[in-house]
Design a protein around this motif. Structure first.
Motif, PDB file in Angstrom:
ATOM      1  N   THR A 178     -24.823  44.702 -47.171  1.00 30.16           N
ATOM      2  CA  THR A 178     -25.716  45.541 -47.971  1.00 30.16           C
ATOM      3  C   THR A 178     -26.205  44.831 -49.230  1.00 30.16           C
ATOM      4  O   THR A 178     -27.241  45.204 -49.777  1.00 30.16           O
ATOM      5  CB  THR A 178     -25.024  46.851 -48.384  1.00 30.16           C
ATOM      6  N   GLU A 179     -25.471  43.824 -49.679  1.00 30.99           N
ATOM      7  CA  GLU A 179     -25.856  43.060 -50.866  1.00 30.99           C
ATOM      8  C   GLU A 179     -25.609  41.582 -50.617  1.00 30.99           C
ATOM      9  O   GLU A 179     -24.630  41.211 -49.973  1.00 30.99           O
ATOM     10  CB  GLU A 179     -25.049  43.503 -52.095  1.00 30.99           C
ATOM     11  N   ILE A 180     -26.505  40.749 -51.139  1.00 31.47           N
ATOM     12  CA  ILE A 180     -26.335  39.299 -51.040  1.00 31.47           C
ATOM     13  C   ILE A 180     -26.554  38.692 -52.417  1.00 31.47           C
ATOM     14  O   ILE A 180     -27.603  38.888 -53.025  1.00 31.47           O
ATOM     15  CB  ILE A 180     -27.339  38.669 -50.049  1.00 31.47           C
ATOM     16  N   THR A 181     -25.550  37.987 -52.912  1.00 26.73           N
ATOM     17  CA  THR A 181     -25.694  37.217 -54.148  1.00 26.73           C
ATOM     18  C   THR A 181     -25.402  35.762 -53.824  1.00 26.73           C
ATOM     19  O   THR A 181     -24.312  35.427 -53.340  1.00 26.73           O
ATOM     20  CB  THR A 181     -24.729  37.711 -55.239  1.00 26.73           C
ATOM     21  N   ILE A 182     -26.386  34.911 -54.051  1.00 23.12           N
ATOM     22  CA  ILE A 182     -26.242  33.478 -53.785  1.00 23.12           C
ATOM     23  C   ILE A 182     -25.990  32.759 -55.107  1.00 23.12           C
ATOM     24  O   ILE A 182     -26.850  32.758 -55.991  1.00 23.12           O
ATOM     25  CB  ILE A 182     -27.495  32.893 -53.101  1.00 23.12           C
ATOM     26  N   PRO A 183     -24.801  32.157 -55.269  1.00 19.54           N
ATOM     27  CA  PRO A 183     -24.498  31.458 -56.525  1.00 19.54           C
ATOM     28  C   PRO A 183     -25.424  30.271 -56.758  1.00 19.54           C
ATOM     29  O   PRO A 183     -25.966  29.688 -55.812  1.00 19.54           O
ATOM     30  CB  PRO A 183     -23.050  30.987 -56.321  1.00 19.54           C
ATOM     31  N   GLY A 184     -25.558  29.896 -58.021  1.00 19.05           N
ATOM     32  CA  GLY A 184     -26.475  28.828 -58.389  1.00 19.05           C
ATOM     33  C   GLY A 184     -26.113  27.459 -57.871  1.00 19.05           C
ATOM     34  O   GLY A 184     -26.969  26.568 -57.818  1.00 19.05           O
ATOM     35  N   TYR A 185     -24.847  27.246 -57.496  1.00 19.32           N
ATOM     36  CA  TYR A 185     -24.486  25.924 -56.964  1.00 19.32           C
ATOM     37  C   TYR A 185     -25.020  25.718 -55.553  1.00 19.32           C
ATOM     38  O   TYR A 185     -25.023  24.600 -55.044  1.00 19.32           O
ATOM     39  CB  TYR A 185     -22.975  25.687 -57.025  1.00 19.32           C
ATOM     40  N   ILE A 186     -25.466  26.781 -54.896  1.00 20.99           N
ATOM     41  CA  ILE A 186     -26.095  26.652 -53.580  1.00 20.99           C
ATOM     42  C   ILE A 186     -27.589  26.446 -53.807  1.00 20.99           C
ATOM     43  O   ILE A 186     -28.313  27.379 -54.148  1.00 20.99           O
ATOM     44  CB  ILE A 186     -25.828  27.892 -52.707  1.00 20.99           C
ATOM     45  N   GLU A 187     -28.050  25.224 -53.647  1.00 23.41           N
ATOM     46  CA  GLU A 187     -29.432  24.886 -53.958  1.00 23.41           C
ATOM     47  C   GLU A 187     -30.395  25.255 -52.833  1.00 23.41           C
ATOM     48  O   GLU A 187     -31.561  25.560 -53.084  1.00 23.41           O
ATOM     49  CB  GLU A 187     -29.554  23.384 -54.252  1.00 23.41           C
ATOM     50  N   THR A 188     -29.897  25.227 -51.596  1.00 19.37           N
ATOM     51  CA  THR A 188     -30.778  25.404 -50.446  1.00 19.37           C
ATOM     52  C   THR A 188     -30.224  26.451 -49.487  1.00 19.37           C
ATOM     53  O   THR A 188     -29.043  26.411 -49.121  1.00 19.37           O
ATOM     54  CB  THR A 188     -30.959  24.080 -49.678  1.00 19.37           C
ATOM     55  N   ILE A 189     -31.091  27.364 -49.070  1.00 21.12           N
ATOM     56  CA  ILE A 189     -30.763  28.357 -48.055  1.00 21.12           C
ATOM     57  C   ILE A 189     -31.578  28.013 -46.822  1.00 21.12           C
ATOM     58  O   ILE A 189     -32.812  27.965 -46.875  1.00 21.12           O
ATOM     59  CB  ILE A 189     -31.076  29.775 -48.550  1.00 21.12           C
ATOM     60  N   GLY A 190     -30.918  27.761 -45.708  1.00 20.49           N
ATOM     61  CA  GLY A 190     -31.582  27.267 -44.517  1.00 20.49           C
ATOM     62  C   GLY A 190     -32.454  28.288 -43.818  1.00 20.49           C
ATOM     63  O   GLY A 190     -32.409  29.497 -44.098  1.00 20.49           O
ATOM     64  N   ASP A 191     -33.253  27.802 -42.885  1.00 23.87           N
ATOM     65  CA  ASP A 191     -34.147  28.659 -42.117  1.00 23.87           C
ATOM     66  C   ASP A 191     -33.360  29.781 -41.432  1.00 23.87           C
ATOM     67  O   ASP A 191     -32.325  29.544 -40.797  1.00 23.87           O
ATOM     68  CB  ASP A 191     -34.871  27.849 -41.042  1.00 23.87           C
ATOM     69  N   ALA A 192     -33.858  30.991 -41.579  1.00 25.08           N
ATOM     70  CA  ALA A 192     -33.300  32.175 -40.900  1.00 25.08           C
ATOM     71  C   ALA A 192     -31.824  32.397 -41.210  1.00 25.08           C
ATOM     72  O   ALA A 192     -31.112  33.032 -40.418  1.00 25.08           O
ATOM     73  CB  ALA A 192     -33.524  32.079 -39.392  1.00 25.08           C
ATOM     74  N   ALA A 193     -31.351  31.908 -42.342  1.00 31.06           N
ATOM     75  CA  ALA A 193     -29.925  32.000 -42.670  1.00 31.06           C
ATOM     76  C   ALA A 193     -29.412  33.437 -42.682  1.00 31.06           C
ATOM     77  O   ALA A 193     -28.277  33.712 -42.279  1.00 31.06           O
ATOM     78  CB  ALA A 193     -29.652  31.348 -44.021  1.00 31.06           C
ATOM     79  N   PHE A 194     -30.262  34.375 -43.136  1.00 25.33           N
ATOM     80  CA  PHE A 194     -29.881  35.788 -43.184  1.00 25.33           C
ATOM     81  C   PHE A 194     -30.867  36.640 -42.381  1.00 25.33           C
ATOM     82  O   PHE A 194     -31.036  37.828 -42.641  1.00 25.33           O
ATOM     83  CB  PHE A 194     -29.814  36.268 -44.635  1.00 25.33           C
ATOM     84  N   PHE A 195     -31.482  36.040 -41.414  1.00 25.64           N
ATOM     85  CA  PHE A 195     -32.451  36.758 -40.578  1.00 25.64           C
ATOM     86  C   PHE A 195     -31.790  37.971 -39.916  1.00 25.64           C
ATOM     87  O   PHE A 195     -30.687  37.902 -39.399  1.00 25.64           O
ATOM     88  CB  PHE A 195     -32.980  35.821 -39.491  1.00 25.64           C
ATOM     89  N   GLY A 196     -32.487  39.104 -39.955  1.00 22.76           N
ATOM     90  CA  GLY A 196     -32.016  40.280 -39.244  1.00 22.76           C
ATOM     91  C   GLY A 196     -30.863  41.014 -39.894  1.00 22.76           C
ATOM     92  O   GLY A 196     -30.219  41.849 -39.243  1.00 22.76           O
TER      93      GLY A 196
END
Length: 222
Positions: free
Chosen positions: A116-134
């Motif tokens: 229901t919630e997504i928080t991506i910390p700042g040390y993660i520079e890149t989120i890949g294609d379709a990483a959270f798709f659907g």
């Protein structure tokens, strides 16, 4: 860890930090990775703790673990592989305050419909294609300062998304091309937070063109 043969009843798992290498257990080696498909389809796992020392979760390692609701990640983690947690029952992401992880691979958490919630910390520079798709249940996404690149269709079909926070470091340029938030039809500009004058603001200006304004959405339902 290359495989798992656990009980069929629902249970919790803490991955050991070491495993024995001889019969009497007097010699051990450190556990540093979870192999590709090691826990694939193990539907009885409810929660997972990855200990300090783990650096790699390989492709599809926990995919299709449909009851897996909670995962705790270590600060030593460096890599989450393609579709590593695809189609699991994860309800929250417990990333540590500091971590060696700089990228989430493609499809890593796709189709995790209980999120229901997504928080991506700042040390993660890149989120890949379709990483959270659907991830259709997600209502809030926060990308913290330091996140730079969001891959194509990364958050596509997050149908319940109502709130989005983008940082000044956000570098995506064209939402019509990356489709990163495509399908978020109840996300309105007043619920998108971004630093004024940043690249994120320019991105949002284009993003809202693809999303009907709040007043139009009300009229459409009449």
């Amino acid at each position: 860890i290359t495989g798992y043969n656990g009980p069929t009843a629902p249970h919790d798992i803490t991955i050991p930090s070491t495993v024995p290498t001889n019969a009497d257990g007097s010699e051990t080696k450190k556990v540093v990775s979870i192999a590709e498909t090691a826990f694939y389809g193990t539907s009885s796992i409810r929660s997972l703790v990855l200990p300090e020392g783990i650096t790699t979760v390989e492709n599809y390692a926990f995919a299709q673990c449909v009851q897996l609701a909670s995962v705790t990640f270590p600060s030593t983690l460096e890599s989450i592989g393609t579709a590593a947690f695809q189609n699991t029952g994860i309800t929250e992401l417990n990333f540590p305050e500091t971590c060696a992880l700089t990228e989430i691979s493609a499809w890593a958490f796709s189709n995790c419909t209980a999120l229901t919630e997504i928080t991506i910390p700042g040390y993660i520079e890149t989120i890949g294609d379709a990483a959270f798709f659907g991830c259709v249940g997600v209502e809030s996404i926060v990308l913290e300062e330091g996140v730079v690149n969001v891959g194509k269709q990364a958050f596509q079909q997050t149908l319940a998304l109502k709130s989005l926070t983008l940082p000044a470091t956000f570098a995506n340029e064209n939402p019509m091309e990356d489709l990163a938030f495509s399908g978020s039809q109840i996300l309105y500009r007043e619920n998108i937070t971004f630093p004024e004058g940043s690249n994120a603001e320019a991105y949002v200006d284009q993003l809202v063109l693809a999303i009907p304004p709040a007043e139009d959405a009300g009229e459409a339902g009449e």
